[in-house]
Write a protein that holds these residues in place. Structure first.
Motif, PDB file in Angstrom:
ATOM      1  N   ALA A 260      25.161 -14.022 -26.701  1.00 40.09           N
ATOM      2  CA  ALA A 260      23.980 -13.208 -26.375  1.00 40.09           C
ATOM      3  C   ALA A 260      24.203 -12.290 -25.173  1.00 40.09           C
ATOM      4  O   ALA A 260      23.345 -11.459 -24.863  1.00 40.09           O
ATOM      5  CB  ALA A 260      22.782 -14.119 -26.101  1.00 40.09           C
ATOM      6  N   LEU A 261      25.346 -12.416 -24.490  1.00 42.03           N
ATOM      7  CA  LEU A 261      25.631 -11.513 -23.374  1.00 42.03           C
ATOM      8  C   LEU A 261      25.700 -10.076 -23.878  1.00 42.03           C
ATOM      9  O   LEU A 261      26.364  -9.781 -24.868  1.00 42.03           O
ATOM     10  CB  LEU A 261      26.961 -11.897 -22.718  1.00 42.03           C
ATOM     11  N   LYS A 262      25.011  -9.196 -23.192  1.00 45.73           N
ATOM     12  CA  LYS A 262      24.978  -7.791 -23.600  1.00 45.73           C
ATOM     13  C   LYS A 262      26.373  -7.175 -23.468  1.00 45.73           C
ATOM     14  O   LYS A 262      26.971  -7.221 -22.396  1.00 45.73           O
ATOM     15  CB  LYS A 262      23.981  -7.031 -22.724  1.00 45.73           C
ATOM     16  N   PRO A 263      26.913  -6.599 -24.553  1.00 43.64           N
ATOM     17  CA  PRO A 263      28.265  -6.019 -24.479  1.00 43.64           C
ATOM     18  C   PRO A 263      28.305  -4.826 -23.532  1.00 43.64           C
ATOM     19  O   PRO A 263      27.307  -4.115 -23.351  1.00 43.64           O
ATOM     20  CB  PRO A 263      28.542  -5.587 -25.923  1.00 43.64           C
ATOM     21  N   PHE A 264      29.469  -4.578 -22.957  1.00 40.90           N
ATOM     22  CA  PHE A 264      29.652  -3.472 -22.032  1.00 40.90           C
ATOM     23  C   PHE A 264      30.139  -2.223 -22.759  1.00 40.90           C
ATOM     24  O   PHE A 264      31.083  -2.284 -23.549  1.00 40.90           O
ATOM     25  CB  PHE A 264      30.674  -3.839 -20.946  1.00 40.90           C
ATOM     26  N   THR A 265      29.500  -1.102 -22.468  1.00 34.41           N
ATOM     27  CA  THR A 265      30.009   0.201 -22.870  1.00 34.41           C
ATOM     28  C   THR A 265      30.844   0.746 -21.714  1.00 34.41           C
ATOM     29  O   THR A 265      30.763   0.227 -20.586  1.00 34.41           O
ATOM     30  CB  THR A 265      28.863   1.166 -23.162  1.00 34.41           C
ATOM     31  N   THR A 271      28.960   1.489 -14.056  1.00 36.64           N
ATOM     32  CA  THR A 271      27.746   1.309 -13.255  1.00 36.64           C
ATOM     33  C   THR A 271      27.396  -0.139 -12.955  1.00 36.64           C
ATOM     34  O   THR A 271      26.635  -0.411 -12.025  1.00 36.64           O
ATOM     35  CB  THR A 271      26.542   1.966 -13.955  1.00 36.64           C
ATOM     36  N   LYS A 272      27.961  -1.083 -13.720  1.00 36.37           N
ATOM     37  CA  LYS A 272      27.561  -2.479 -13.578  1.00 36.37           C
ATOM     38  C   LYS A 272      28.708  -3.413 -13.174  1.00 36.37           C
ATOM     39  O   LYS A 272      28.552  -4.639 -13.200  1.00 36.37           O
ATOM     40  CB  LYS A 272      26.921  -2.984 -14.877  1.00 36.37           C
ATOM     41  N   THR A 273      29.858  -2.845 -12.850  1.00 32.51           N
ATOM     42  CA  THR A 273      30.966  -3.669 -12.368  1.00 32.51           C
ATOM     43  C   THR A 273      31.560  -3.044 -11.109  1.00 32.51           C
ATOM     44  O   THR A 273      31.504  -1.826 -10.921  1.00 32.51           O
ATOM     45  CB  THR A 273      32.084  -3.823 -13.416  1.00 32.51           C
ATOM     46  N   VAL A 274      32.112  -3.891 -10.279  1.00 32.52           N
ATOM     47  CA  VAL A 274      32.812  -3.451  -9.072  1.00 32.52           C
ATOM     48  C   VAL A 274      34.125  -4.228  -9.010  1.00 32.52           C
ATOM     49  O   VAL A 274      34.137  -5.445  -9.188  1.00 32.52           O
ATOM     50  CB  VAL A 274      31.997  -3.743  -7.793  1.00 32.52           C
ATOM     51  N   ARG A 275      35.217  -3.534  -8.787  1.00 29.45           N
ATOM     52  CA  ARG A 275      36.490  -4.229  -8.553  1.00 29.45           C
ATOM     53  C   ARG A 275      37.023  -3.812  -7.191  1.00 29.45           C
ATOM     54  O   ARG A 275      36.915  -2.650  -6.781  1.00 29.45           O
ATOM     55  CB  ARG A 275      37.507  -3.931  -9.647  1.00 29.45           C
ATOM     56  N   GLY A 276      37.563  -4.781  -6.486  1.00 30.45           N
ATOM     57  CA  GLY A 276      38.041  -4.519  -5.134  1.00 30.45           C
ATOM     58  C   GLY A 276      39.413  -5.122  -4.898  1.00 30.45           C
ATOM     59  O   GLY A 276      39.912  -5.926  -5.686  1.00 30.45           O
ATOM     60  N   GLN A 277      40.015  -4.730  -3.795  1.00 31.60           N
ATOM     61  CA  GLN A 277      41.338  -5.228  -3.416  1.00 31.60           C
ATOM     62  C   GLN A 277      41.367  -5.334  -1.889  1.00 31.60           C
ATOM     63  O   GLN A 277      41.034  -4.370  -1.190  1.00 31.60           O
ATOM     64  CB  GLN A 277      42.421  -4.269  -3.906  1.00 31.60           C
ATOM     65  N   ALA A 431      34.083 -15.640 -24.688  1.00 31.79           N
ATOM     66  CA  ALA A 431      34.208 -15.156 -23.310  1.00 31.79           C
ATOM     67  C   ALA A 431      35.208 -14.014 -23.232  1.00 31.79           C
ATOM     68  O   ALA A 431      34.974 -13.004 -22.551  1.00 31.79           O
ATOM     69  CB  ALA A 431      34.615 -16.306 -22.383  1.00 31.79           C
ATOM     70  N   TRP A 432      36.346 -14.156 -23.916  1.00 33.03           N
ATOM     71  CA  TRP A 432      37.336 -13.075 -23.932  1.00 33.03           C
ATOM     72  C   TRP A 432      36.749 -11.812 -24.551  1.00 33.03           C
ATOM     73  O   TRP A 432      36.990 -10.698 -24.060  1.00 33.03           O
ATOM     74  CB  TRP A 432      38.584 -13.499 -24.714  1.00 33.03           C
ATOM     75  N   ARG A 433      35.982 -11.942 -25.621  1.00 36.96           N
ATOM     76  CA  ARG A 433      35.390 -10.748 -26.272  1.00 36.96           C
ATOM     77  C   ARG A 433      34.471 -10.005 -25.304  1.00 36.96           C
ATOM     78  O   ARG A 433      34.392  -8.775 -25.344  1.00 36.96           O
ATOM     79  CB  ARG A 433      34.613 -11.163 -27.524  1.00 36.96           C
ATOM     80  N   TRP A 434      33.787 -10.751 -24.438  1.00 36.28           N
ATOM     81  CA  TRP A 434      32.857 -10.101 -23.520  1.00 36.28           C
ATOM     82  C   TRP A 434      33.589  -9.381 -22.391  1.00 36.28           C
ATOM     83  O   TRP A 434      33.175  -8.289 -21.982  1.00 36.28           O
ATOM     84  CB  TRP A 434      31.876 -11.131 -22.949  1.00 36.28           C
TER      85      TRP A 434
END
Length: 477
Positions: A260-265, A271-277, A431-434
């Motif tokens: 039921a997790l909404k798939p990501f476009t 707009t809905k993810t942040v990655r940092g280093q 989980a991998w599909r999401w």
């Protein structure tokens, strides 16, 4: 119990101390045996001496020489190169002494060795109906590789014999979340979109990549933490009440959440993810290098050491409730917690500002396990001024017994054939599909991860992710 990777860090730091505790507490049969297996050519005596040194270090005050003497009698060692079929014949001769017993093969090795290990176990006649195999993460680096490993292991072990371990599911606080939700009438009516404003799940580490630089750079925080640990915690929070505590009943409900997790476009990823280093900074009052300066890390690496995600669940229970996931290395402190922020009262007769989220439940898994419910109460004095207080659910004080470490519970569940706290194949693949659209979007992007100073709570964009909804990350007062 046969521990592949028997000289490795996980076995010495976690598995043997966990088994020591179970031995000490009388949870192991008198004739139970533990066999360390690795490529290193050492004698049993040398192996036991090494195990004693590490266990004494990690157990600290819990280490008792007399208890260890009894535990050490359970230990054996067998040199086995997983890719050398002849070595498995030697292992078979050792295990023949215990024919017909339950055998748990714990693969604390690189996932690339899972297939050949299971094949060689089978060819040596070591896979029986009483055999179980425990698989450590990461199981592959994407959906396809995960399916390949599962298919290969599945040739030799049935699904009911495969224990995909996620040690967060063995933590006492996570177990108590299940008890809190499904053992009490108090919370279930509130556990839905009408009363929950947002959910925050944080797993933060103070450590950097340490000696795992080469491995970590090929993995990153999304694969290493989000795809397994954080999504499993999300499932426990969001699942519908199962019909029973039976393993398949619980895992069926977790699977429904993942589906039921909404798939990501591609736009959602932006707009809905942040990655940092992380870059150079300080941790524990000591200067630490940046990620690109760590051993084994290419100077041009774009691997993320921090991830923040806004997830949404398309169900009647959770529609419109954001689930914020956050994990990273070299963070301000070591912390793992789930925060349930409840909505404000419909009308405050006390003139309190809206949007404060003053009622919340905080389930903490590390550094100490605890559960606190935050409420408002009148402060002492003439005026009707309210202040925040908390009900601290102190399990140690209430039950007066030692709480099991996660690996203690999970190892004994594997021995006893209890699958509830292990991940089923369809869960893992969902989980991998999401996460795959996120992986693909990041790989196609020319943008680098946003940098953050070691010893902080990550890049500023992580706070901005919540502020767009008028929210902020929970911080303990």
């Amino acid at each position: 119990m046969v521990l592949f990777g028997g000289t490795g860090d996980l076995v010495m730091r976690k598995l043997l101390p966990a088994l020591y505790h179970q031995h000490r507490d009388g949870q192991m049969a008198d004739d139970a045996r533990i066999v360390g297996v690795a490529r290193t050519d050492v004698t049993r005596e040398e192996y036991v001496a090494t195990a004693e040194k590490h266990c004494a270090e990690y157990l600290g005050a819990d280490f008792d020489q007399k208890v260890w003497a009894g535990f050490a009698r359970r230990l054996a060692y067998q040199r086995v190169d997983a890719q050398n079929a002849a070595h498995f014949a030697d292992l078979a001769r050792l295990l023949d002494e215990h024919a017909g017993r339950v055998r748990v093969y714990y693969l604390s090795t690189a996932p690339s060795l899972f297939t050949i290990t299971c094949e060689n176990l089978s060819n040596a006649g070591l896979v029986t109906p009483n055999s179980r195999v425990v698989l450590e993460k990461p199981l592959g680096h994407d959906l396809e590789s995960s399916q390949q490993i599962n298919d290969a292991v599945g040739k030799y072990f049935g699904e009911q014999q495969i224990y995909r371990i996620d040690h967060y599911l063995g933590k006492e606080a996570v177990q108590n979340l299940l008890a809190l939700r499904f053992g009490n009438a108090l919370f279930e009516p509130l556990w839905r979109r009408e009363w929950v404003r947002d959910v925050q799940i944080t797993v933060a580490e103070q450590l950097g990549v340490e000696a795992r630089g080469e491995f970590y750079d090929k993995t990153g925080a999304l694969r290493d933490m989000v795809q397994n640990h954080l999504l499993q915690l999300l499932c426990i929070v969001a699942m519908e009440p199962p019909s029973s505590i039976d393993s398949n009943a619980v895992r069926d409900e977790k699977l429904k959440v993942l589906r039921a997790l909404k798939p990501f476009t591609p736009n959602d990823v932006a707009t809905k993810t942040v990655r940092g280093q992380y870059r150079a900074g300080a941790s524990g009052g000591q200067p630490v290098p940046g990620y690109l300066d760590e051993k084994g890390i290419p100077a041009s690496s774009g691997t993320e050491t921090f991830v923040a995600i806004k997830a949404e669940i398309d169900t009647w229970r959770w529609a419109g409730v954001p689930f914020f996931l956050r994990t990273g290395k070299r963070m301000q402190e070591k912390l793992a917690e789930i925060v349930i922020n409840f909505r404000d009262v419909p009308h405050s007769i006390f003139g309190l500002p809206a949007g404060q989220g003053l009622n919340r439940l905080v389930i903490r898994m590390q550094p100490e396990e605890s559960m606190k419910l935050y409420l408002l109460a009148k402060q002492p004095g003439d005026a009707m001024n309210l202040g925040q207080v908390n009900l601290n659910l102190d399990f140690e004080e209430s039950f007066k017994t030692r709480r099991l470490e996660a690996y203690e519970r999970l190892l004994m569940d594997a021995v006893r054939g209890r699958l509830t706290l292990f991940v089923r194949r369809d869960e893992q693949e969902a989980a991998w599909r999401w996460v795959e659209p996120i992986i693909e979007a990041w790989e196609q992007s020319t943008d680098k991860p946003k940098t953050y100073t070691a010893g902080t709570w990550g890049p500023a964009a992580s706070s901005a992710l919540l502020s767009r909804d008028g929210l902020s990350w929970h911080e303990e007062a």
